[in-house]
Enzyme design. Structure first.
Site, PDB file in Angstrom:
ATOM      1  N   THR A  30       0.842  -1.008  -0.070  1.00 50.67           N
ATOM      2  CA  THR A  30      -0.193   0.015   0.317  1.00 50.67           C
ATOM      3  C   THR A  30       1.308   1.111  -0.115  1.00 50.67           C
ATOM      4  O   THR A  30       0.321   2.132  -0.335  1.00 50.67           O
ATOM      5  CB  THR A  30      -1.062   0.136   1.226  1.00 50.67           C
ATOM      6  OG1 THR A  30      -0.257  -0.209   2.279  1.00 50.67           O
ATOM      7  CG2 THR A  30      -2.422  -1.619   1.456  1.00 50.67           C
ATOM      8  N   ILE A 104       0.597 -10.233  -6.283  1.00 46.95           N
ATOM      9  CA  ILE A 104       0.904 -10.549  -7.632  1.00 46.95           C
ATOM     10  C   ILE A 104       1.640  -9.135  -8.763  1.00 46.95           C
ATOM     11  O   ILE A 104       1.799  -9.148  -9.595  1.00 46.95           O
ATOM     12  CB  ILE A 104      -0.582  -9.913  -8.349  1.00 46.95           C
ATOM     13  CG1 ILE A 104      -0.626  -9.315  -8.252  1.00 46.95           C
ATOM     14  CG2 ILE A 104      -1.039 -11.707  -8.231  1.00 46.95           C
ATOM     15  CD1 ILE A 104      -2.651  -9.432  -8.963  1.00 46.95           C
ATOM     16  N   HIS A 120      -0.066 -16.768  -6.023  1.00 43.12           N
ATOM     17  CA  HIS A 120      -1.070 -16.191  -6.267  1.00 43.12           C
ATOM     18  C   HIS A 120      -0.540 -15.550  -8.027  1.00 43.12           C
ATOM     19  O   HIS A 120      -1.054 -14.842  -8.628  1.00 43.12           O
ATOM     20  CB  HIS A 120      -1.989 -15.139  -6.028  1.00 43.12           C
ATOM     21  CG  HIS A 120      -2.307 -15.254  -3.964  1.00 43.12           C
ATOM     22  ND1 HIS A 120      -3.132 -14.515  -3.692  1.00 43.12           N
ATOM     23  CD2 HIS A 120      -3.177 -16.726  -4.167  1.00 43.12           C
ATOM     24  CE1 HIS A 120      -3.435 -15.487  -2.465  1.00 43.12           C
ATOM     25  NE2 HIS A 120      -3.593 -16.407  -2.953  1.00 43.12           N
ATOM     26  N   CYS A 128      -2.261 -18.681 -23.503  1.00 45.82           N
ATOM     27  CA  CYS A 128      -3.338 -18.832 -23.681  1.00 45.82           C
ATOM     28  C   CYS A 128      -3.700 -19.847 -22.733  1.00 45.82           C
ATOM     29  O   CYS A 128      -2.873 -21.070 -22.899  1.00 45.82           O
ATOM     30  CB  CYS A 128      -2.951 -19.301 -25.380  1.00 45.82           C
ATOM     31  SG  CYS A 128      -4.400 -20.360 -25.818  1.00 45.82           S
ATOM     32  N   CYS A 152      -5.102 -15.761 -28.837  1.00 50.54           N
ATOM     33  CA  CYS A 152      -4.182 -16.464 -29.378  1.00 50.54           C
ATOM     34  C   CYS A 152      -3.911 -16.240 -30.885  1.00 50.54           C
ATOM     35  O   CYS A 152      -5.338 -16.380 -31.393  1.00 50.54           O
ATOM     36  CB  CYS A 152      -3.887 -17.701 -28.606  1.00 50.54           C
ATOM     37  SG  CYS A 152      -2.491 -18.296 -28.795  1.00 50.54           S
ATOM     38  N   CYS A 154      -4.150 -18.955 -31.935  1.00 45.78           N
ATOM     39  CA  CYS A 154      -5.186 -20.325 -31.997  1.00 45.78           C
ATOM     40  C   CYS A 154      -6.159 -19.797 -31.948  1.00 45.78           C
ATOM     41  O   CYS A 154      -7.090 -20.768 -32.216  1.00 45.78           O
ATOM     42  CB  CYS A 154      -4.178 -21.647 -30.985  1.00 45.78           C
ATOM     43  SG  CYS A 154      -5.339 -21.365 -29.698  1.00 45.78           S
ATOM     44  N   SER A 193      -4.901  -9.698   5.634  1.00 45.61           N
ATOM     45  CA  SER A 193      -5.763  -9.801   6.933  1.00 45.61           C
ATOM     46  C   SER A 193      -6.227 -11.284   7.142  1.00 45.61           C
ATOM     47  O   SER A 193      -6.455 -11.461   8.207  1.00 45.61           O
ATOM     48  CB  SER A 193      -7.396  -9.448   5.687  1.00 45.61           C
ATOM     49  OG  SER A 193      -7.217 -10.088   5.129  1.00 45.61           O
TER      50      SER A 193
END
Ligand code: CNA
Ligand code: ZN
Length: 254
Positions: A30, A104, A120, A128, A152, A154, A193
Site C-alpha cells: 500500500t 501479484i 497467487h 493462452c 492467441c 490459435c 488480513s
C-alpha cells in the site's frame, strides 16, 4: 512497546533462527500506491470482488480486461517501498530465508529479494488457455485497445498469470510454500488480513511444525490469537525501525 522496541525484539528473534520465512500480503504494497483489498479505500471499494473470480473472467473476459487495463496491469509499473527493501536487506544478512507472497505486483523482486514464492501468480505474464503460448503485457494491452479481449493466434482466449478465486494454486508454488512453512523456526506474517485460503493456512502449518508465529499488521487479523507475538502498526514505521536497529547493530562500538 513502541516501534523501536518491537523492531529490536524482532531482529533478536530472527538473529537466533536458522530458517525464517515471511508471508506477505497486499498491506506491504500500500505504501507503493497499490490499494489492498479490504481496507476502507481498498480495491473492493472501487471494483467488485467478482472481478477476481475465474467464472467471471471466463464468461465476461471483456469486462475483466476493461478493469484490468487501468487497475491491475499498471501494478507492474510501481516501485518497491521501505518494507520490500527491509525484507531484501534481511535476506542479504542471512536473517530471512524465503518470502511467500500473495501479491501479484512483483515488488519483492524489484527490491532485490530472492527465493520468492508467488502464491497467487503475477501481473506481468499472460498465456493462452488452450495452447499455453506466453505473451507479455505490451501485446495484451495492444489487443485490449484494438479488440477488447486478447486472443492467441490459435484463436483461444489469453488469460493473465494470476490466480483467480476458483483457480488452483500453482502446484510448484504450493509445494515450495508448504516446504518453507513446515521448515520455518520463525514464521512472520506481514500486511495481510489472513482471510484468503490456502495462503493463510501456511501460517497454521508453520505453527503446527513448531515455528514461532509473528504477525505485523495495521489491524487485527484472523490469526492473532494463534500468534506468539502480534504488532499492530504501520509497516513503514516498523520497517524503518528494523532498518535503524540493523544499522545500529552493524556500527562499530567503542
Ligand atoms: P487484504 O485482505 O486487503 O489485507 C491487507 C491487510 O494489510 C489489512 O489487514 C490491512 O489492515 C493491512 N495493511 C494495509 N496497509 C498497511 C500498512 N501500510 N501497514 C500495515 N498494515 C497494512 O489483502 P490480503 O493480502 O490479505 O489478501 C490476499 C489477496 C489480496 C491476494 O490474493 C492478493 O493477490 C490480493 N492483492 C494483491 C495486491 C498486490 O499485489 N499488491 C493488491 C491488492 C490485492
Ligand atoms: Zn493458443
Amino acid at each position: 512497546m513502541n516501534s523501536n522496541d518491537y523492531a529490536r525484539h524482532f531482529l533478536e528473534t530472527v538473529s537466533t533462527s536458522d530458517y525464517s520465512v515471511v508471508l506477505t500480503g497486499a498491506g506491504v504494497s500500500t505504501d507503493s500506491g497499490i490499494p489492498d483489498f479490504r481496507s476502507p479505500d481498498g480495491l473492493y471499494s472501487k471494483i467488485s470482488q467478482e472481478t477476481f473470480e475465474l467464472d467471471y473472467f471466463l464468461n465476461q473476459p471483456q469486462d475483466y480486461y476493461k478493469t484490468a487495463i487501468d487497475h491491475i496491469h499498471p501494478l507492474a509499473d510501481k516501485e518497491p517501498n521501505i518494507t520490500h527493501k527491509m525484507l531484501a536487506l534481511l535476506q542479504k544478512h542471512d536473517l530471512l530465508h524465503a518470502i511467500i507472497t500473495q501479491n501479484i505486483d512483483g515488488l519483492h523482486q524489484k527490491a532485490g529479494a530472492t527465493n520468492i514464492i508467488e502464491f497467487h501468480g503475477n501481473v506481468t505474464g499472460f498465456h493462452c488457455i488452450q495452447c499455453g503460448k506466453t505473451f507479455d503485457r505490451t501485446y495484451v494491452d495492444k489487443q485490449i485497445r484494438t479488440c477488447q479481449v486478447p486472443y492467441c493466434p490459435c484463436h483461444s482466449l489469453i488469460r493473465p498469470d494470476i490466480v483467480f478465486f476458483g483457480d488452483m494454486i500453482p502446484l510448484e508454488a504450493l509445494n515450495a510454500a508448504q516446504l518453507s512453512a513446515g521448515s520455518a523456526k520463525v514464521f512472520i506474517v506481514m500486511g495481510t488480513s489472513l482471510q484468503v485460503h490456502p495462503a493463510s493456512s501456511m501460517a497454521t502449518l508453520a505453527k503446527r511444525y513448531g515455528a514461532k508465529l509473528y504477525i505485523i499488521n495495521r489491524e487485527p487479523t484472523a490469526m492473532d490469537t494463534l500468534a506468539d507475538w502480534v504488532c499492530h502498526t504501520e509497516l513503514t514505521d516498523f520497517s524503518q525501525a528494523v532498518m535503524n536497529a540493523l544499522a545500529a547493530k552493524e556500527r562499530p562500538q567503542n
